[in-house]
Design an enzyme around this catalytic site. Structure first.
Site, short mmCIF file in Angstrom:
data_model
loop_
_atom_site.label_atom_id
_atom_site.label_comp_id
_atom_site.label_asym_id
_atom_site.label_seq_id
_atom_site.Cartn_x
_atom_site.Cartn_y
_atom_site.Cartn_z
N ASP A 248 0.86 -1.22 -0.06
CA ASP A 248 -0.11 -0.04 0.07
C ASP A 248 0.80 1.33 0.03
O ASP A 248 0.26 2.31 -0.60
CB ASP A 248 -0.98 0.06 1.14
CG ASP A 248 -2.08 -0.96 1.01
OD1 ASP A 248 -1.91 -1.85 0.07
OD2 ASP A 248 -2.97 -0.91 1.72
N CYS B 80 3.07 -7.22 4.51
CA CYS B 80 2.33 -5.87 4.23
C CYS B 80 0.58 -6.14 4.39
O CYS B 80 0.45 -7.45 4.10
CB CYS B 80 2.69 -5.36 2.87
SG CYS B 80 2.02 -3.65 2.45
N ASP B 81 -0.02 -4.90 4.23
CA ASP B 81 -1.37 -5.01 4.73
C ASP B 81 -2.28 -6.17 4.52
O ASP B 81 -2.93 -6.81 5.07
CB ASP B 81 -2.03 -3.61 4.35
CG ASP B 81 -1.35 -2.27 4.87
OD1 ASP B 81 -0.33 -2.65 5.64
OD2 ASP B 81 -1.65 -1.20 4.49
N LYS B 82 -2.50 -6.14 3.06
CA LYS B 82 -3.64 -7.15 2.66
C LYS B 82 -3.00 -8.34 2.61
O LYS B 82 -3.94 -9.39 2.42
CB LYS B 82 -4.04 -6.61 1.17
CG LYS B 82 -4.34 -5.27 0.98
CD LYS B 82 -5.27 -4.96 1.90
CE LYS B 82 -5.88 -3.65 2.07
NZ LYS B 82 -4.60 -2.67 2.43
N CYS C 129 5.15 -1.19 8.00
CA CYS C 129 4.93 0.01 8.78
C CYS C 129 4.85 -0.07 10.30
O CYS C 129 3.91 -0.93 10.67
CB CYS C 129 3.85 0.82 8.33
SG CYS C 129 4.12 1.22 6.56
N GLU D 262 -7.31 3.63 -0.67
CA GLU D 262 -7.36 4.13 0.63
C GLU D 262 -6.88 5.64 0.18
O GLU D 262 -6.39 5.96 -0.81
CB GLU D 262 -6.11 3.56 1.28
CG GLU D 262 -6.49 2.26 1.79
CD GLU D 262 -5.08 1.69 2.53
OE1 GLU D 262 -4.14 2.19 2.78
OE2 GLU D 262 -5.30 0.71 3.31
N SER E 254 -6.15 4.20 5.09
CA SER E 254 -4.91 3.78 5.82
C SER E 254 -4.77 3.73 7.01
O SER E 254 -5.59 4.61 7.74
CB SER E 254 -3.81 4.62 5.20
OG SER E 254 -2.62 3.85 6.08
#
Length: 577
Positions: A88, A129-131, A201, A453, A479
């Site tokens: 992202d 990472c996020d997804k 992150c 996002e 986000s």
């Protein structure tokens, strides 16, 4: 040679390893140096989302090697494979963000296809990472194989002028630079020091939120999500995860034995008390869908509403994932929730033990700085709140961690934009006014397509010092790094004819996170008249390819933006074939 601990006659891998008819298959295995003994052991898929796109996933390839050693130690045969990731932070603020949410379902699909195609018996999934975290967990639950999840770990914070800095600071610095409050040189220095290592992150954004979920839901070993990516100690968790999955095969403990209604509620508690990402309101229903469990956005938000917020993490708080790990991590957070009677202790975990048994082993207590005692929380209700009203019959969601009660109520005229680019340009040009509610529509799962996002826009507002002077609503997403009164997941989305499609500039909108309201001062009759005159969904440029396919398959955000009927409709059980 056979491993007497495991009965291959009940495992999927028997279809490629056992009997004279599988001699051609075995010849391929011998070609890769696999021994006769290894051929007849259980086969474990070791799936990673490794790629060179961003620091979030760059360490996963190395960490997978420790998982494979653990599988071998436990009597299994590991087979490593990779799937995609869309990061992202790289995809943010341009057309690439349309690929982000769609990648979650592509990850689940590709892991499923690889497991099915090669008849693997169990899965250890590594994601950064996020997804990629929910995507990997969705695949585990969909296949219903013995499964262990392991997070790749967070990034270390950067250091500038005596303070920790993270990528959120860089996004907000763009707004400060545009507003003339930061020089070119200052921005150049910040961007060079903000991300000093491998890892996802560092704040309680989507990756770390879903990493905490992996422990609370039971798919990951206790405390495995905490250590930052560069720490060599992560190898110990990889090794232990490999051993653990072999125990799950032996005991026939499958992913849906772990992911239950109760464990989903435990996971939602942890999101709320840590001030986690609003994206959890999308991913938890999607994971539930894979198990055939009804658990939508409203169910998630009911949990959020009566969960105290007591973990002081960015963006609403002061600390990052490394600090949480050093304060005892998710186990100490769960222990505090247990003190308030907010955890279902009988849920089984990846260790084979119940979560209550695991917490009995935890000796550390809340430090009062990163993790507050549950009896003296930062605020009495969760850091994430669900909203409903005539503007969002299918709900909406907002992160309120770090906001005062006064900041959680806002009424103002709508300033409507039909896509994020229009809104971002207006923000850059200051073509908006204090007190307005910025509306960004046509950014939902189908309408975007991809439910982008809005971090670039919200960070620019914060950088201009306007984060508390305007509100923002969208049928897209935010986000986990977003702060301010920013409401996402407004449903039904504009492409499906939801009320957000009918708004006009100047319509008075009320947002109230204290009462859970998102409404527009229009009568039912006026909304119906506007709906009758509505010209239909906006046409997009995506008339072919993956995003075209996604837009036609994806459902509403309330149910997790899922793309298939889920476990309720399945007739074929992979593990029992």
């Amino acid at each position: 040679m056979k491993n007497s601990r495991f009965d291959k006659t009940t495992l999927p891998s028997r279809h490629v390893t056992e009997g004279p008819s599988r001699a051609p298959h075995r010849s391929y295995f011998y070609a890769m140096g696999i021994t006769e003994e290894e051929i007849h052991q259980p086969w474990v898929g070791v799936a990673t989302c490794w790629n060179e796109a961003a620091p979030c996933n760059i360490a996963l390839n190395r960490q997978a090697q420790s998982v494979k050693m653990g599988v071998k130690k436990g009597g299994g045969t590991p087979r490593e494979f990779t799937t995609i990731t869309v990061t992202d932070g790289i995809a943010m603020g341009h057309e690439g963000m349309r690929s982000s949410l769609a990648s979650r379902d592509a990850i689940a699909d590709t892991v499923e296809l690889t497991m099915r195609g090669h008849c693997y018996d169990a899965l250890v999934g590594l994601a950064g990472c996020d997804k990629s975290l929910p995507g990997m967990m969705m695949a585990m639950v969909r296949l219903n194989v013995p499964s262990v999840f392991i997070y790749g770990g967070s990034i270390l914070p950067g250091r500038l002028n005596g303070k920790d800095v993270v990528v959120q600071d860089v996004f907000e610095a763009v707004g400060q630079h545009q507003a003339g409050r930061m020089s070119d040189a200052e921005l150049a220095i910040l961007e060079r020091v903000a991300c000093p290592s491998a890892g996802a992150c560092g704040g309680q954004y989507t990756a770390n939120t879903m990493a905490c979920v992996s422990e609370a839901i039971g798919l990951a070993l206790m405390n495995s999500s905490g250590a930052p990516a560069p720490y060599e100690s992560r190898d110990q968790y990889g090794d232990a995860s490999g051993v653990a999955v072999m125990h799950l095969i032996e005991k026939n403990i499958r992913a849906r034995d772990i992911v239950t209604r109760k464990s989903l509620e435990n996971a939602a508690r942890v999101v709320a008390c840590t001030g986690g990402s609003t994206n959890a309101g999308l991913h938890l229903p999607a994971i539930a869908h894979e198990a055939g469990i009804d658990f939508d956005l409203f169910d998630v938000c009911d949990i959020f509403r009566d969960t105290p917020y007591f973990v002081n993490l960015r963006p609403g708080g002061a600390y990052v994932a490394k600090d949480l790990y050093e304060a005892g991590g998710v186990p100490v957070v769960l222990k505090e929730l247990r003190k308030a009677g907010l955890i279902h202790e009988d849920c089984v975990t990846a260790s084979g033990r119940a979560i209550g048994e695991e917490l009995d082993l935890i000796t550390r207590e809340a430090d009062g700085k990163v993790i507050y005692p549950v009896a003296a929380p930062i605020s009495a209700t969760g850091g994430v709140v669900g909203l409903r009203g005539n503007l969002c019959p299918d709900g909406a969601i907002v992160k309120v961690a770090g906001m005062t009660p006064e900041e959680q109520v806002f009424t103002g005229p709508a300033r409507v934009f039909d896509c994020e680019e229009e809104a971002f340009e207006a923000v850059q040009n200051r073509a908006y006014a204090e007190g307005e509610v910025i509306v960004i529509r046509n950014e939902g799962p189908a309408g975007g397509p991809g439910m982008r996002e809005m971090l670039s826009t919200t960070a620019a507002l914060s950088g201009q010092g306007m984060g508390k002077k305007v509100a923002l609503i969208t049928d897209g997403r935010f986000s986990g790094a977003t702060r301010g009164f920013c409401v996402g997941h407004v449903g039904p989305e504009a492409a499906h004819g939801g009320p957000i499609a009918l708004l006009r500039n100047g319509d008075m909108i009320t947002l109230n996170a204290l009462t859970g309201e998102l409404s527009v001062a229009l009568s039912d009759e006026e909304l119906a008249a506007r709906k009758a005159a509505w010209a239909g969904p906006r046409q997009t440029e995506y008339a072919s390819g993956a995003l075209w396919k996604y837009a036609r398959l994806v459902g509403g955000a309330r149910q997790g933006a899922v793309t298939h009927p889920g476990a309720r409709a399945e007739r074929h059980v992979y593990m029992d074939q």
